[in-house]
Design an enzyme around this catalytic site. Structure first.
Site, PDB file in Angstrom:
ATOM      1  N   VAL A  12      21.087  30.161 -96.156  1.00 51.21           N
ATOM      2  CA  VAL A  12      20.549  31.079 -97.186  1.00 51.21           C
ATOM      3  C   VAL A  12      20.574  32.550 -96.802  1.00 51.21           C
ATOM      4  CG1 VAL A  12      19.101  29.557 -98.561  1.00 51.21           C
ATOM      5  CG2 VAL A  12      18.187  30.449 -96.422  1.00 51.21           C
ATOM      6  N   LYS A  75      20.433  29.742 -86.898  1.00 53.38           N
ATOM      7  CA  LYS A  75      19.115  29.276 -86.479  1.00 53.38           C
ATOM      8  C   LYS A  75      18.769  29.919 -85.134  1.00 53.38           C
ATOM      9  CE  LYS A  75      17.021  24.707 -85.882  1.00 53.38           C
ATOM     10  NZ  LYS A  75      15.733  25.040 -86.467  1.00 53.38           N
ATOM     11  N   SER A 128      13.603  41.498 -92.750  1.00 51.68           N
ATOM     12  CA  SER A 128      12.468  40.898 -93.451  1.00 51.68           C
ATOM     13  C   SER A 128      12.678  40.947 -94.947  1.00 51.68           C
ATOM     14  CB  SER A 128      11.159  41.618 -93.115  1.00 51.68           C
ATOM     15  OG  SER A 128      10.105  41.038 -93.855  1.00 51.68           O
ATOM     16  N   LYS A 182       9.998  43.642 -85.551  1.00 49.27           N
ATOM     17  CA  LYS A 182       9.963  42.575 -86.562  1.00 49.27           C
ATOM     18  C   LYS A 182       8.847  41.575 -86.248  1.00 49.27           C
ATOM     19  CE  LYS A 182      10.897  39.730 -89.898  1.00 49.27           C
ATOM     20  NZ  LYS A 182      11.437  38.434 -89.704  1.00 49.27           N
ATOM     21  N   HIS A 185       5.635  43.124 -87.210  1.00 50.84           N
ATOM     22  CA  HIS A 185       5.581  43.060 -88.674  1.00 50.84           C
ATOM     23  C   HIS A 185       5.032  41.699 -89.109  1.00 50.84           C
ATOM     24  CE1 HIS A 185       7.297  41.450 -92.389  1.00 50.84           C
ATOM     25  NE2 HIS A 185       7.242  42.670 -92.888  1.00 50.84           N
ATOM     26  N   ASN A 186       5.572  40.641 -88.539  1.00 53.96           N
ATOM     27  CA  ASN A 186       5.116  39.310 -88.926  1.00 53.96           C
ATOM     28  C   ASN A 186       3.668  39.063 -88.510  1.00 53.96           C
ATOM     29  OD1 ASN A 186       7.836  39.121 -89.590  1.00 53.96           O
ATOM     30  ND2 ASN A 186       7.951  36.963 -89.025  1.00 53.96           N
ATOM     31  N   GLU A 189       1.596  40.696 -90.951  1.00 54.09           N
ATOM     32  CA  GLU A 189       1.652  39.856 -92.160  1.00 54.09           C
ATOM     33  C   GLU A 189       0.622  38.709 -92.071  1.00 54.09           C
ATOM     34  OE1 GLU A 189       5.740  38.530 -93.041  1.00 54.09           O
ATOM     35  OE2 GLU A 189       4.943  36.506 -93.223  1.00 54.09           O
TER      36      GLU A 189
HETATM   37  P1  NDP Z   1      18.715  28.323 -90.622  1.00 51.64           P
HETATM   38  O1  NDP Z   1      17.726  28.921 -89.685  1.00 51.64           O
HETATM   39  O2  NDP Z   1      18.353  27.119 -91.385  1.00 51.64           O
HETATM   40  O3  NDP Z   1      20.064  28.032 -89.782  1.00 51.64           O
HETATM   41  C1  NDP Z   1      21.177  27.402 -90.375  1.00 51.64           C
HETATM   42  C2  NDP Z   1      22.448  28.091 -89.960  1.00 51.64           C
HETATM   43  O4  NDP Z   1      22.596  28.076 -88.523  1.00 51.64           O
HETATM   44  C3  NDP Z   1      23.660  27.387 -90.519  1.00 51.64           C
HETATM   45  O5  NDP Z   1      24.634  28.353 -90.845  1.00 51.64           O
HETATM   46  C4  NDP Z   1      24.086  26.525 -89.347  1.00 51.64           C
HETATM   47  O6  NDP Z   1      25.437  26.136 -89.402  1.00 51.64           O
HETATM   48  C5  NDP Z   1      23.864  27.476 -88.212  1.00 51.64           C
HETATM   49  N1  NDP Z   1      23.800  26.800 -86.926  1.00 51.64           N
HETATM   50  C6  NDP Z   1      22.787  26.031 -86.456  1.00 51.64           C
HETATM   51  N2  NDP Z   1      23.071  25.617 -85.205  1.00 51.64           N
HETATM   52  C7  NDP Z   1      24.286  26.117 -84.889  1.00 51.64           C
HETATM   53  C8  NDP Z   1      25.104  26.057 -83.742  1.00 51.64           C
HETATM   54  N3  NDP Z   1      24.729  25.378 -82.636  1.00 51.64           N
HETATM   55  N4  NDP Z   1      26.290  26.705 -83.753  1.00 51.64           N
HETATM   56  C9  NDP Z   1      26.670  27.402 -84.839  1.00 51.64           C
HETATM   57  N5  NDP Z   1      25.936  27.508 -85.953  1.00 51.64           N
HETATM   58  C10 NDP Z   1      24.752  26.878 -85.981  1.00 51.64           C
HETATM   59  O7  NDP Z   1      19.271  29.443 -91.639  1.00 51.64           O
HETATM   60  P2  NDP Z   1      18.502  30.581 -92.456  1.00 51.64           P
HETATM   61  O8  NDP Z   1      19.546  31.211 -93.290  1.00 51.64           O
HETATM   62  O9  NDP Z   1      17.245  30.113 -93.062  1.00 51.64           O
HETATM   63  O10 NDP Z   1      18.063  31.620 -91.317  1.00 51.64           O
HETATM   64  C11 NDP Z   1      19.016  32.241 -90.488  1.00 51.64           C
HETATM   65  C12 NDP Z   1      18.274  33.120 -89.498  1.00 51.64           C
HETATM   66  O11 NDP Z   1      17.552  34.112 -90.205  1.00 51.64           O
HETATM   67  C13 NDP Z   1      17.267  32.378 -88.640  1.00 51.64           C
HETATM   68  O12 NDP Z   1      17.274  32.932 -87.347  1.00 51.64           O
HETATM   69  C14 NDP Z   1      15.953  32.679 -89.316  1.00 51.64           C
HETATM   70  O13 NDP Z   1      14.860  32.615 -88.445  1.00 51.64           O
HETATM   71  C15 NDP Z   1      16.197  34.094 -89.808  1.00 51.64           C
HETATM   72  N6  NDP Z   1      15.403  34.528 -90.937  1.00 51.64           N
HETATM   73  C16 NDP Z   1      15.158  33.699 -91.980  1.00 51.64           C
HETATM   74  C17 NDP Z   1      14.398  34.119 -93.051  1.00 51.64           C
HETATM   75  C18 NDP Z   1      14.186  33.205 -94.201  1.00 51.64           C
HETATM   76  O14 NDP Z   1      13.431  33.589 -95.096  1.00 51.64           O
HETATM   77  N7  NDP Z   1      14.785  32.035 -94.228  1.00 51.64           N
HETATM   78  C19 NDP Z   1      13.845  35.471 -93.117  1.00 51.64           C
HETATM   79  C20 NDP Z   1      14.239  36.304 -92.020  1.00 51.64           C
HETATM   80  C21 NDP Z   1      14.967  35.824 -90.978  1.00 51.64           C
HETATM   81  P3  NDP Z   1      25.855  24.770 -90.156  1.00 51.64           P
HETATM   82  O15 NDP Z   1      26.012  25.125 -91.598  1.00 51.64           O
HETATM   83  O16 NDP Z   1      27.137  24.405 -89.498  1.00 51.64           O
HETATM   84  O17 NDP Z   1      24.780  23.766 -89.913  1.00 51.64           O
END
Ligand code: NDP
Length: 477
Positions: A12, A75, A128, A182, A185-186, A189
């Site tokens: 996302v 992640k 954020s 950041k 910030h959290n 929050e």
């Molecule tokens: P996720 O944290 O759910 O991570 C999923 C993504 O990570 C997918 O693209 C996945 O690839 C990839 N991934 C996981 N493991 C590996 C690996 N070993 N090698 C390569 N790719 C990998 O995704 P989000 O979009 O929710 O969040 C992304 C980041 O942003 C995170 O660090 C999160 O903490 C941060 N964040 C999130 C917010 C939110 O509201 N969700 C807000 C602010 C920051 P695949 O598709 O192949 O599984």
């Protein structure tokens, strides 16, 4: 090579950041471990702009203009290291690797050092605003080298939220500074949400008001000093009715608040630096208490309250008291958070401009609020301000609400309503402004049992009293 910037990690957040960049006319290289995500992004949103999808990381890197700028949005944790390890051998000196995930700042410090040794720029950046922010304008907090900001900064500023035309993105500081800010910030929050929850609980228990009535009060508050995203969504949540039961939605949600860890990191760091971030700590512990199921079961119906039903005499006065107590407690929580940024900045050598941090939090992020303008102004008046509360604007704002604050905390204690954040913020306020603290007694006790020495109010130097002997005082060298 045609792409201005690349994004790897297209769940996302990465997906929406990539779309946001494309909508701002950047040519965006795309990559994801599982290629299907890349394909679906291009299929569903190809008309957002120009995307260059690649299945292999090598092709992704090859599609980037130099210096190559790659945003990693995977992640947080081991996945970030795995991606960096794959990516680095494909890059060349001067390229910029951006970690926009929620990394813990010590990891960012470690990664930045490792990549710097290989001639690469590593930028740990806070983002954020959730999915919505990533697509339409987040608040962005980039760290790393200032040099990398010359290339990266304009792109990030373009896609960030804007308030009064000013981007909610600025260079934060070297190393882990971006992810640190950041994190704080959290933490803030957490404190803000806990304070709002306590205000809600006070109104509920003090007035016996319904969720919807309290929603009206929050909506009204959102037109004044408290105007903020969190107050706005609180009104919205409180007005929401559960479709299945017809009850107020808030009444059908289990009262156990979860956490992903940024509050905990903030508190741990507050302890490391010795900064009393009591609002954030109480908020984090309040979530922990809510989830302490066996303890709550053991206590419920067992521990007496010895209170009568709360009788609020004047509804309007009470509502205004809660509002003022909330504002004052919020000022304390923010003041503490900014103290933590100052302490970290000094400790780690980051030179963070606190006023600029308040400025980039005005839009895009979860704690966006009108009141952040006041914080920026305070640090513009005095960049070295030792205590936000000591800025004349905040001193007056809190002083105006002080009687209300004391009435509310006293009333809550008398009536058995838990207000950890309201109460501890008031205790902090009284502590920090005290002429003299009972810490003198603690220091004397420490000298008594551990010969830890003490300083005197009337002369310099360090002293010890022979407590188990003749109680004579010696001056230590
Ligand atoms: P996720 O944290 O759910 O991570 C999923 C993504 O990570 C997918 O693209 C996945 O690839 C990839 N991934 C996981 N493991 C590996 C690996 N070993 N090698 C390569 N790719 C990998 O995704 P989000 O979009 O929710 O969040 C992304 C980041 O942003 C995170 O660090 C999160 O903490 C941060 N964040 C999130 C917010 C939110 O509201 N969700 C807000 C602010 C920051 P695949 O598709 O192949 O599984």
């Amino acid at each position: 090579a045609v792409a201005d910037i690349g994004v790897t990690g297209l769940a996302v957040m990465g997906r929406n950041l990539a779309r946001n960049l494309a909508r701002h006319s950047y040519t965006v290289a795309l990559h994801n471990r599982t290629h299907a995500r890349t394909v679906s992004l291009v299929e569903e949103h190809g008309d957002d702009g120009t995307f260059v999808p690649s299945e292999r990381l090598e092709d992704f890197v090859a599609s980037l203009k130099r210096p190559r700028t790659v945003i990693i949005m995977v992640k947080a944790g081991a996945a970030t290291d795995a991606v960096i390890d794959e990516l680095v051998p494909l890059l060349e000196e001067g390229d910029i690797v951006v970690d926009a995930g929620n990394a813990h700042f010590p990891d960012t410090i470690r990664r930045e050092e490792a990549l710097r040794a290989q001639g690469l720029h590593f930028v740990g950046t806070g983002v954020s605003g959730g999915e919505e922010g990533a697509l339409n304008g987040p608040s962005i907090m980039p760290g790393g080298t200032r040099e990398s900001y010359a290339t990266l900064g304009p792109m990030l500023e373009d896609i960030s939220a804007k308030v009064d035309g000013v981007p909610c993105c600025t260079y934060v500081g070297p190393g882990g500074a971006g992810h640190f800010v950041k994190m704080v910030h959290n933490g803030i929050e957490y404190a803000d949400m806990q304070l709002i929850a306590e205000a809600y609980d006070l109104l509920r228990q003090g007035l016996g008001a319904s969720a919807a009535e309290i929603g009206d009060i929050f909506a009204e508050w959102n037109t004044g000093d408290l105007e903020s995203f969190l107050i706005e969504i609180t009104a919205d949540v409180l007005h929401h009715v559960d479709a299945a039961t017809g009850s107020a939605f808030v009444d059908v949600v289990l009262d156990q608040a979860e956490q992903k860890g940024t509050g905990r990191w903030t508190v741990q760091n507050g302890l490391d630096l010795g900064v009393p971030i009591t609002g954030i700590a109480e908020a984090t512990f309040a979530r922990a208490l809510s989830g302490s199921v066996p303890q709550r079961e053991a206590a419920r119906g067992t521990l007496p309250a010895h209170t009568a039903a709360w009788e609020v005499k004047d509804r309007d006065v009470f509502v205004e008291d809660v509002r003022r107590a909330l504002y004052a407690s919020k000022v304390v929580a923010y003041s503490q958070g900014f103290d933590q940024i100052a302490a970290a900045s000094a400790e780690y050598g980051w030179d963070i401009d606190r006023g600029a941090m308040a400025r980039i939090w005005r839009g895009g992020c979860i704690i966006r609020a009108r009141f952040l303008n006041r914080i920026t102004e305070a640090y513009e008046r005095d960049a070295g301000l030792p205590l936000l509360l000591a800025d004349p604007y905040f001193t007056d704002a809190v002083a105006d609400g002080l009687q209300s604050w004391r009435r509310i905390v006293a009333g809550a204690a008398q009536n058995g309503v838990p207000t950890p954040a309201f109460s501890s913020s008031l205790a902090y306020y009284d502590g920090v402004r005290a002429e003299r603290l009972p810490a003198a007694l603690i220091q004397a006790q420490r000298d008594f049992f551990g010969a830890h020495t003490y300083r005197r109010v009337d002369s310099g130097g360090v002293f010890h009293t022979e407590w188990s002997g003749d109680r004579s005082e010696t001056q230590e060298s």
